[in-house]
Design a protein around this motif. Structure first.
Motif, mmCIF file in Angstrom:
data_model
loop_
_atom_site.group_PDB
_atom_site.id
_atom_site.type_symbol
_atom_site.label_atom_id
_atom_site.label_comp_id
_atom_site.label_asym_id
_atom_site.label_seq_id
_atom_site.Cartn_x
_atom_site.Cartn_y
_atom_site.Cartn_z
ATOM 1 N N THR A 211 0.824 -1.191 0.000
ATOM 2 C CA THR A 211 0.000 0.000 0.000
ATOM 3 C C THR A 211 0.867 1.253 0.000
ATOM 4 N N ASP A 212 0.340 2.339 -0.622
ATOM 5 C CA ASP A 212 1.075 3.597 -0.624
ATOM 6 C C ASP A 212 0.728 4.450 0.597
ATOM 7 N N LYS A 213 -0.144 3.956 1.478
ATOM 8 C CA LYS A 213 -0.490 4.653 2.704
ATOM 9 C C LYS A 213 0.372 4.117 3.854
ATOM 10 N N PRO A 214 0.536 4.908 4.924
ATOM 11 C CA PRO A 214 1.285 4.409 6.086
ATOM 12 C C PRO A 214 0.663 3.100 6.590
ATOM 13 N N ALA A 215 1.498 2.106 6.826
ATOM 14 C CA ALA A 215 0.999 0.779 7.179
ATOM 15 C C ALA A 215 0.502 0.747 8.617
ATOM 16 N N LEU A 216 -0.734 0.321 8.796
ATOM 17 C CA LEU A 216 -1.283 0.084 10.126
ATOM 18 C C LEU A 216 -1.000 -1.354 10.551
ATOM 19 N N VAL B 183 1.579 -16.225 4.226
ATOM 20 C CA VAL B 183 0.822 -15.075 3.715
ATOM 21 C C VAL B 183 1.484 -13.780 4.169
ATOM 22 N N SER B 184 1.655 -12.850 3.242
ATOM 23 C CA SER B 184 2.245 -11.544 3.552
ATOM 24 C C SER B 184 1.428 -10.443 2.874
ATOM 25 N N PHE B 185 1.097 -9.403 3.629
ATOM 26 C CA PHE B 185 0.432 -8.223 3.066
ATOM 27 C C PHE B 185 0.464 -7.113 4.102
ATOM 28 N N ALA B 186 0.039 -5.943 3.686
ATOM 29 C CA ALA B 186 -0.052 -4.798 4.594
ATOM 30 C C ALA B 186 -1.381 -4.090 4.366
ATOM 31 N N VAL B 187 -1.888 -3.471 5.416
ATOM 32 C CA VAL B 187 -3.109 -2.675 5.336
ATOM 33 C C VAL B 187 -2.780 -1.274 5.808
ATOM 34 N N GLY B 188 -3.044 -0.288 4.969
ATOM 35 C CA GLY B 188 -2.731 1.089 5.305
ATOM 36 C C GLY B 188 -3.767 1.732 6.202
ATOM 37 N N GLN C 99 -12.016 6.952 10.024
ATOM 38 C CA GLN C 99 -10.706 6.706 9.409
ATOM 39 C C GLN C 99 -10.002 5.445 9.932
ATOM 40 N N PHE C 100 -10.779 4.412 10.287
ATOM 41 C CA PHE C 100 -10.136 3.154 10.630
ATOM 42 C C PHE C 100 -9.979 2.306 9.375
ATOM 43 N N SER C 101 -9.305 1.187 9.510
ATOM 44 C CA SER C 101 -9.017 0.315 8.374
ATOM 45 C C SER C 101 -9.858 -0.951 8.465
ATOM 46 N N TYR C 102 -10.128 -1.551 7.296
ATOM 47 C CA TYR C 102 -10.849 -2.818 7.234
ATOM 48 C C TYR C 102 -9.987 -3.880 6.562
ATOM 49 N N LEU C 103 -10.040 -5.094 7.112
ATOM 50 C CA LEU C 103 -9.683 -6.289 6.360
ATOM 51 C C LEU C 103 -11.003 -6.959 6.076
ATOM 52 N N PHE C 104 -11.431 -6.917 4.816
ATOM 53 C CA PHE C 104 -12.788 -7.326 4.452
ATOM 54 C C PHE C 104 -12.739 -8.649 3.702
ATOM 55 N N ILE C 105 -13.274 -9.693 4.319
ATOM 56 C CA ILE C 105 -13.281 -11.040 3.737
ATOM 57 C C ILE C 105 -14.648 -11.305 3.142
ATOM 58 N N ALA C 106 -14.682 -11.796 1.909
ATOM 59 C CA ALA C 106 -15.969 -12.039 1.254
ATOM 60 C C ALA C 106 -15.802 -13.002 0.087
ATOM 61 N N HIS C 107 -16.949 -13.587 -0.318
ATOM 62 C CA HIS C 107 -16.999 -14.395 -1.535
ATOM 63 C C HIS C 107 -17.512 -13.578 -2.713
ATOM 64 N N ASP C 108 -18.380 -12.633 -2.413
ATOM 65 C CA ASP C 108 -19.052 -11.851 -3.451
ATOM 66 C C ASP C 108 -18.102 -10.786 -3.993
ATOM 67 N N LEU C 109 -17.669 -10.967 -5.232
ATOM 68 C CA LEU C 109 -16.716 -10.031 -5.822
ATOM 69 C C LEU C 109 -17.332 -8.650 -6.048
ATOM 70 N N ALA C 110 -18.649 -8.607 -6.263
ATOM 71 C CA ALA C 110 -19.306 -7.310 -6.437
ATOM 72 C C ALA C 110 -19.237 -6.505 -5.146
ATOM 73 N N VAL C 111 -19.419 -7.167 -4.015
ATOM 74 C CA VAL C 111 -19.311 -6.497 -2.722
ATOM 75 C C VAL C 111 -17.890 -6.013 -2.486
ATOM 76 N N VAL C 112 -16.921 -6.870 -2.785
ATOM 77 C CA VAL C 112 -15.513 -6.511 -2.617
ATOM 78 C C VAL C 112 -15.148 -5.317 -3.487
ATOM 79 N N ALA C 113 -15.638 -5.312 -4.723
ATOM 80 C CA ALA C 113 -15.345 -4.203 -5.631
ATOM 81 C C ALA C 113 -15.935 -2.893 -5.124
ATOM 82 N N HIS C 114 -17.037 -2.966 -4.408
ATOM 83 C CA HIS C 114 -17.713 -1.758 -3.936
ATOM 84 C C HIS C 114 -17.013 -1.139 -2.735
ATOM 85 N N ILE C 115 -16.487 -1.964 -1.843
ATOM 86 C CA ILE C 115 -15.982 -1.439 -0.572
ATOM 87 C C ILE C 115 -14.466 -1.340 -0.510
ATOM 88 N N SER C 116 -13.734 -2.115 -1.309
ATOM 89 C CA SER C 116 -12.284 -2.241 -1.135
ATOM 90 C C SER C 116 -11.495 -1.189 -1.895
#
Length: 331
Positions: free
Chosen positions: A2-7, A37-42, A208-225
């Motif tokens: 992510t290009d945001k400061p990592a939380l 698994v490796s990732f970061a959330v800003g 201004q908090f962060s989400y790790l959003f788990i879902a099956h529905d790609l339409a939902v993921v596309a809307h919120i992520s």
């Protein structure tokens, strides 16, 4: 990245479960639920985590929150490694990490009123009691679209969408910087899903908090992520900014996921044919690339070498030998 400061920063996270059998309960195998698994959330960012059932998404979420103890890797929250903190040392950090579970009824105590459920974290962490707690809970109810006079009702007196709003209010009560949403709308009607998703977006804009959003529905993921990570058999195979991933999927598995989304127009061109077969057993995962048993582009190298995430564009990483250099997996 992510290009945001990592939380939140996750590095090589693993969770393995022993398989035992017989009277003596000897170990006969290992379930590789999460396998590096490796990732970061800003800060203020939403990272969507998608994949088939059983790929390890929920285990990643529970490992991050230390609801299950990770087998390996590291978890850093606001730059502090919390992977091996004891219960007493971890307790202050739990206020910064909250979760909204998939089933809004099973995650609520049926013997407690909604107000007591939302207010319990305030008591546990010593933040408010008595009238101060009631005032805070009433504020939280209003934030999530519930009436303060509903604080005396029990979970069975609410609809499914209202129960999930109670779960969201409980998650908000401690002022977290990270909320893990483990398929929070999959048990709800489609119309209610939209209301809950829009509520989550509005709350994020406000707090201004962060989400790790788990879902099956790609339409939902596309809307919120803001960004999306794709998991397969315990590993992340692709991660990119939302628009880039949906417009330019580089991993064959991601392409197959997008191709499986129903479309209203039968003349619309599909991205790729659907994949065949079942997900291999996490007890005995295949060598090399775990997806090679279902991939029509698999090469000999895929069967013996495990690809790591490699940059294929700005903030776009793919774990696929077909994407070395500037090549594309889809012909």
């Amino acid at each position: 990245m992510t290009d945001k400061p990592a939380l939140l920063e996750i590095s090589d996270l693993k969770k393995h479960y022993p398989v035992r059998s017989g009277i003596l309960r000897r170990k006969v195998g290992t379930v590789h639920a999460v396998d590096g698994v490796s990732f970061a959330v800003g800060v203020g960012e939403t990272l969507g985590l998608v994949g088939e059932s059983g790929c390890g998404k929920s285990t990643v979420a529970r490992s991050i929150l230390r609801l299950v103890e990770p087998t390996g890797g590291s978890i850093r929250l606001n730059g502090l490694d919390i992977t091996h903190l004891g219960k007493a040392d971890l307790r202050p950090h739990r206020r910064a990490m909250q979760i909204v579970f998939q089933d809004p009824f099973a995650s609520l105590n049926p013997r407690m009123t909604a107000g007591d459920i939302v207010g319990e974290p305030l008591i546990v962490h010593g933040l408010a009691t008595g009238n101060a707690k009631r005032v805070r809970v009433a504020e939280l109810f209003e934030q999530v679209g519930l009436r303060p006079d509903q604080m005396q009702n029990y979970p069975h007196q609410f609809s499914g969408g209202q129960r999930q709003r109670i779960c969201i209010a409980r998650a908000l009560s401690l002022g977290p910087s990270l909320i893990v949403c483990d398929e929070p709308v999959s048990a709800l009607d489609v119309s209610i899903q939209a209301q809950v998703i829009n509520l989550l977006i509005d709350l994020q804009r406000k707090h201004q908090f962060s989400y790790l959003f788990i879902a099956h529905d790609l339409a939902v993921v596309a809307h919120i992520s803001h960004r999306v990570a794709v998991m397969y058999l315990g590993r992340i195979v692709e991660i990119a900014e939302k628009r880039e991933l949906f417009a330019n999927p580089r991993h064959p598995y991601t392409q197959a996921l997008l191709a499986s989304v129903p479309v209203a127009n039968p003349k619309t061109r599909r991205l790729a044919p659907l994949i065949d077969g079942d997900v291999p057993s996490p007890i005995n995962p295949p060598p090399g690339c775990a997806f090679h048993t279902r991939c029509r582009y698999a090469m000999e190298r895929c069967r013996v070498e495990t690809p790591g995430l490699a940059d294929v564009g700005a903030q776009h990483q793919v774990a696929c030998w077909l994407n070395e250099g500037t090549g594309r997996a889809l012909a």
